[in-house]
Design a protein around this motif. Structure first.
Motif, PDB file in Angstrom:
ATOM      1  N   ARG A 100      28.614  34.094  50.562  1.00  0.00           N
ATOM      2  CA  ARG A 100      29.100  34.518  49.337  1.00  0.00           C
ATOM      3  C   ARG A 100      30.098  35.554  49.825  1.00  0.00           C
ATOM      4  NH1 ARG A 100      28.500  34.970  44.014  1.00  0.00           N
ATOM      5  NH2 ARG A 100      29.518  36.659  43.019  1.00  0.00           N
ATOM      6  N   GLU A 101      30.103  36.389  50.691  1.00  0.00           N
ATOM      7  CA  GLU A 101      31.264  37.028  51.219  1.00  0.00           C
ATOM      8  C   GLU A 101      32.397  36.425  51.621  1.00  0.00           C
ATOM      9  OE1 GLU A 101      31.538  41.685  53.385  1.00  0.00           O
ATOM     10  OE2 GLU A 101      29.876  40.550  53.690  1.00  0.00           O
ATOM     11  N   LEU A 102      32.113  35.321  52.525  1.00  0.00           N
ATOM     12  CA  LEU A 102      33.190  34.738  52.875  1.00  0.00           C
ATOM     13  C   LEU A 102      33.841  33.785  51.981  1.00  0.00           C
ATOM     14  CD1 LEU A 102      34.295  34.051  55.978  1.00  0.00           C
ATOM     15  CD2 LEU A 102      32.626  31.850  55.949  1.00  0.00           C
ATOM     16  N   GLU A 125      30.900  27.779  43.546  1.00  0.00           N
ATOM     17  CA  GLU A 125      29.799  28.643  44.342  1.00  0.00           C
ATOM     18  C   GLU A 125      29.705  29.898  43.875  1.00  0.00           C
ATOM     19  OE1 GLU A 125      28.444  28.069  48.039  1.00  0.00           O
ATOM     20  OE2 GLU A 125      29.201  25.977  48.260  1.00  0.00           O
ATOM     21  N   LEU A 126      30.854  30.758  43.511  1.00  0.00           N
ATOM     22  CA  LEU A 126      30.842  32.075  43.185  1.00  0.00           C
ATOM     23  C   LEU A 126      30.408  32.137  41.718  1.00  0.00           C
ATOM     24  CD1 LEU A 126      34.299  33.381  44.785  1.00  0.00           C
ATOM     25  CD2 LEU A 126      31.797  33.754  45.442  1.00  0.00           C
ATOM     26  N   PHE A 127      30.596  31.480  40.992  1.00  0.00           N
ATOM     27  CA  PHE A 127      29.952  31.486  39.510  1.00  0.00           C
ATOM     28  C   PHE A 127      29.381  30.525  38.789  1.00  0.00           C
ATOM     29  CE2 PHE A 127      34.649  32.969  40.383  1.00  0.00           C
ATOM     30  CZ  PHE A 127      34.294  34.537  40.442  1.00  0.00           C
ATOM     31  N   PRO A 128      28.159  30.229  39.622  1.00  0.00           N
ATOM     32  CA  PRO A 128      27.165  29.369  38.979  1.00  0.00           C
ATOM     33  C   PRO A 128      26.992  29.752  37.464  1.00  0.00           C
ATOM     34  CG  PRO A 128      25.948  30.824  40.369  1.00  0.00           C
ATOM     35  CD  PRO A 128      27.558  31.129  40.553  1.00  0.00           C
ATOM     36  N   ALA A 129      26.585  28.795  36.406  1.00  0.00           N
ATOM     37  CA  ALA A 129      26.311  29.283  35.087  1.00  0.00           C
ATOM     38  C   ALA A 129      25.291  30.059  34.912  1.00  0.00           C
ATOM     39  CB  ALA A 129      26.049  27.749  34.257  1.00  0.00           C
ATOM     40  N   ALA A 130      24.196  29.951  35.760  1.00  0.00           N
ATOM     41  CA  ALA A 130      23.212  30.873  35.470  1.00  0.00           C
ATOM     42  C   ALA A 130      23.203  32.361  35.990  1.00  0.00           C
ATOM     43  CB  ALA A 130      22.090  30.204  35.986  1.00  0.00           C
ATOM     44  N   SER A 131      24.323  32.728  36.688  1.00  0.00           N
ATOM     45  CA  SER A 131      24.245  33.798  37.612  1.00  0.00           C
ATOM     46  C   SER A 131      25.178  34.887  36.696  1.00  0.00           C
ATOM     47  CB  SER A 131      25.303  33.807  38.730  1.00  0.00           C
ATOM     48  OG  SER A 131      25.431  34.938  39.402  1.00  0.00           O
ATOM     49  N   LEU A 132      24.636  36.136  36.605  1.00  0.00           N
ATOM     50  CA  LEU A 132      25.069  37.370  36.129  1.00  0.00           C
ATOM     51  C   LEU A 132      25.878  38.277  37.280  1.00  0.00           C
ATOM     52  CD1 LEU A 132      22.258  38.602  33.719  1.00  0.00           C
ATOM     53  CD2 LEU A 132      24.214  37.041  33.091  1.00  0.00           C
ATOM     54  N   ARG A 133      25.909  37.557  38.305  1.00  0.00           N
ATOM     55  CA  ARG A 133      26.638  38.372  39.352  1.00  0.00           C
ATOM     56  C   ARG A 133      27.984  37.783  39.473  1.00  0.00           C
ATOM     57  NH1 ARG A 133      23.925  37.643  45.357  1.00  0.00           N
ATOM     58  NH2 ARG A 133      25.011  39.525  46.279  1.00  0.00           N
ATOM     59  N   MET A 135      37.738  36.115  39.807  1.00  0.00           N
ATOM     60  CA  MET A 135      37.912  34.968  38.753  1.00  0.00           C
ATOM     61  C   MET A 135      39.264  35.218  38.381  1.00  0.00           C
ATOM     62  SD  MET A 135      35.733  34.311  35.439  1.00  0.00           S
ATOM     63  CE  MET A 135      33.965  33.846  36.227  1.00  0.00           C
ATOM     64  N   ALA A 136      39.952  36.278  38.333  1.00  0.00           N
ATOM     65  CA  ALA A 136      41.274  36.205  37.715  1.00  0.00           C
ATOM     66  C   ALA A 136      42.127  35.854  38.757  1.00  0.00           C
ATOM     67  CB  ALA A 136      41.409  37.952  37.508  1.00  0.00           C
ATOM     68  N   GLY A 143      36.715  29.445  34.368  1.00  0.00           N
ATOM     69  CA  GLY A 143      36.181  30.791  33.920  1.00  0.00           C
ATOM     70  C   GLY A 143      35.788  31.177  32.355  1.00  0.00           C
ATOM     71  N   VAL A 144      36.608  30.467  31.537  1.00  0.00           N
ATOM     72  CA  VAL A 144      36.812  30.840  30.247  1.00  0.00           C
ATOM     73  C   VAL A 144      35.114  30.865  29.651  1.00  0.00           C
ATOM     74  CG1 VAL A 144      37.626  30.246  27.838  1.00  0.00           C
ATOM     75  CG2 VAL A 144      38.970  30.116  29.707  1.00  0.00           C
ATOM     76  N   GLU A 145      34.667  29.788  29.898  1.00  0.00           N
ATOM     77  CA  GLU A 145      33.209  29.474  29.448  1.00  0.00           C
ATOM     78  C   GLU A 145      31.976  30.503  29.795  1.00  0.00           C
ATOM     79  OE1 GLU A 145      32.202  27.879  26.552  1.00  0.00           O
ATOM     80  OE2 GLU A 145      34.257  27.556  26.387  1.00  0.00           O
TER      81      GLU A 145
END
Length: 220
Positions: A110-112, A132-140, A146-147, A154-156
């Protein structure tokens, strides 16, 4: 709202996997070398003596001192990150390192990926960095990454997170909601404008209404 120091990976952000609004690590002030040195260490890989430190410096070499980053100043900084002449070398090194045993550790991987995202690199060979960085189920969620990526998917993610946060009466929830809207400002999508309008129609908090209006006014 009291401004909170916010680390921004790479050209603006963020942490090993820090969320926006986290405090700047005490050692980050030691990242005083040239970025070319950091990139060279990334290219040499985990066997390099300074690899871990250099990787973190790539992720934290500059930061914002405010949570209110919906505006042209942050947009310009993100654009500089995407246009960085070192980005091709960073992308090539990161893609190669994804196949290294070191990257089998989920946090290392993830850091990479975050290093790549902080330069606006959307793909590392066949790896979809955003997915990989923003899977739907993740709150991380690292909103600045993202910006910088400017991916309309990212909108959803932001819609879901904002809705969840507005049911949270805590101060932390309210502060993160501001980060969500700051991120929304930077997504160049009709869907982002529509979401801001939808949320404005039901939002009752005057401060958040002002942040939503800022998204709507961004093209004017």
């Amino acid at each position: 709202m009291e401004p909170t120091r916010m680390v921004i990976r790479l050209s603006l952000t963020l942490a090993g996997v820090l969320v926006l609004g986290a405090a700047l690590p005490s050692w980050a002030g030691d990242c005083v070398g040239q970025r070319r040195e950091f990139v060279a260490s990334l290219e040499r890989g985990p066997a390099d003596r300074d690899f871990d430190w250099m990787l973190r410096c790539l992720n934290r070499h500059c930061w914002l001192d405010t949570r209110l980053w919906a505006g042209p100043q942050a947009a310009s900084a993100f654009a500089r990150a995407r246009a960085d002449t070192l980005a091709p070398r960073i992308g090539a090194a990161a893609a190669r390192l994804l196949g290294d045993p070191w990257a089998q550790d989920p946090d290392h991987r993830r850091e990479l990926l975050a290093v790549a995202a902080g330069q606006g690199i959307a793909w590392l060979d066949s790896v979809d960095v955003f997915a990989e960085l923003f899977p739907a189920a993740s709150l991380r969620t690292d909103y600045v990454l993202m910006a910088i990526l400017r991916d309309c998917r990212g909108v959803e993610v932001l819609r879901s997170r904002y809705t969840a946060l507005r049911t949270d009466p805590s101060k932390a929830g309210a502060e993160e909601a501001v980060d969500v809207l700051s991120c929304l400002y930077h997504l160049p999508c009709d869907e982002a404008t529509k979401l801001a309008a939808d949320l404005l129609a039901v939002e009752t908090d005057e401060y958040l209404r002002g942040r939503l209006q800022r998204v709507l006014d961004r093209g004017r």
